[in-house]
Design an enzyme around this catalytic site. Structure first.
Site, PDB file in Angstrom:
ATOM      1  N   LYS A 298       7.698  -7.323   6.505  1.00 49.62           N
ATOM      2  CA  LYS A 298       6.523  -6.456   6.627  1.00 49.62           C
ATOM      3  C   LYS A 298       5.597  -7.051   7.688  1.00 49.62           C
ATOM      4  CE  LYS A 298       4.076  -3.772   3.134  1.00 49.62           C
ATOM      5  NZ  LYS A 298       3.504  -3.823   1.778  1.00 49.62           N
TER       6      LYS A 298
HETATM    7  O1  G3P Z   1       1.901  -2.106  -0.554  1.00 48.07           O
HETATM    8  C1  G3P Z   1       0.657  -1.848   0.014  1.00 48.07           C
HETATM    9  C2  G3P Z   1      -0.174  -0.738  -0.575  1.00 48.07           C
HETATM   10  O2  G3P Z   1       0.543   0.059  -1.435  1.00 48.07           O
HETATM   11  C3  G3P Z   1      -1.510  -1.175  -1.053  1.00 48.07           C
HETATM   12  O3  G3P Z   1      -2.152  -0.276  -1.916  1.00 48.07           O
HETATM   13  O4  G3P Z   1      -3.907   0.291  -3.557  1.00 48.07           O
HETATM   14  O5  G3P Z   1      -4.093  -1.840  -2.243  1.00 48.07           O
HETATM   15  O6  G3P Z   1      -4.449   0.358  -1.155  1.00 48.07           O
HETATM   16  P1  G3P Z   1      -3.729  -0.375  -2.231  1.00 48.07           P
END
Ligand code: G3P
Length: 215
Positions: free
Chosen positions: A83
């Site tokens: 990533k």
């Molecule tokens: O994997 C990264 C992503 O899904 C992060 O989500 O909820 O931290 O914006 P969030």
């Protein structure tokens, strides 16, 4: 559409993997920081449990550092995906790692132009963060629709991985938009299966089944 679990928690991964519908895992430094285990140990353990792609994020932001980490992670297991953040250095890293046949997932994507660049660099996956866009007053799902359309127009092979999902309806909408993958947090995954009419209906069937003569 493939379903990934957005977590670094082994118990959550074990549980959803046992359902038989799990296609892969995404992690990020914030998720890993909650587990108290090193990145390497976590990713190796996750890769033993899940056969599909497992995203592990680089910590460096410079090209040399990203390449060093990406190459090292890729040796931990066959299904590790590197990533990489959506930056100029990140794009360069994606280009080089792709040439080395290392899979990449460009993260922190917030615009269609960023997604085009990721695809042109050869990324295996691009991750639009829809919840964070919605939080900022924009439409995350509109971005997904745009990226899916653009990738279709030009036959880009990069898969659209919808991330930052906050509610179950977004999984449906991602599927309608034609996204390749939705990465779903554990709590939302459990909501995907829940419906009160299913519970009420099952209770009634069980009650009625007792009234059926045995012979
Ligand atoms: O994997 C990264 C992503 O899904 C992060 O989500 O909820 O931290 O914006 P969030």
């Amino acid at each position: 559409m493939k379903l990934f679990l957005d977590t670094a928690n082994i118990n959550e991964i074990r549980e959803i993997a046992s359902w038989g519908v799990l296609d892969g895992i995404t992690t990020n430094p914030s998720l890993l920081s909650k587990e108290g285990i090193s990145l390497e140990k976590s990713i190796k353990e996750i890769c033993k449990l899940v056969k599909g792609p497992v995203s592990a994020e680089v910590i460096s932001t410079d090209l040399a550092g990203m390449l060093k980490e990406g190459r090292a992670y890729s040796k931990w297991a066959k299904n590790v995906v590197i990533k990489i953040p959506m930056t100029i250095e990140g794009l360069k890293a994606v280009k080089i790692l792709t040439k080395e046949k290392i899979l990449t997932n460009v993260t922190l994507c917030f615009s269609a132009n960023q997604a085009i660049l990721a695809a042109k660099a050869g990324a295996s996956y691009v991750s639009p963060f829809i919840g964070r866009l919605d939080d900022a007053g924009e439409s995350g799902m509109t971005l997904v629709e745009e990226i899916v359309q653009i990738f279709e127009n030009y036959c880009f092979m990069t898969e659209v991985l919808v991330a930052s999902i906050r509610e179950p309806r977004q999984v449906t909408e991602a599927a309608i938009a034609g996204a390749d993958i939705a990465t779903v947090p554990f709590a939302i995954f459990q909501k995907l299966i829940a419906h009160q009419l299913t519970d009420i209906g099952l209770k009634k069937f069980i009650e009625d089944s007792k009234k059926i003569p045995k012979k």
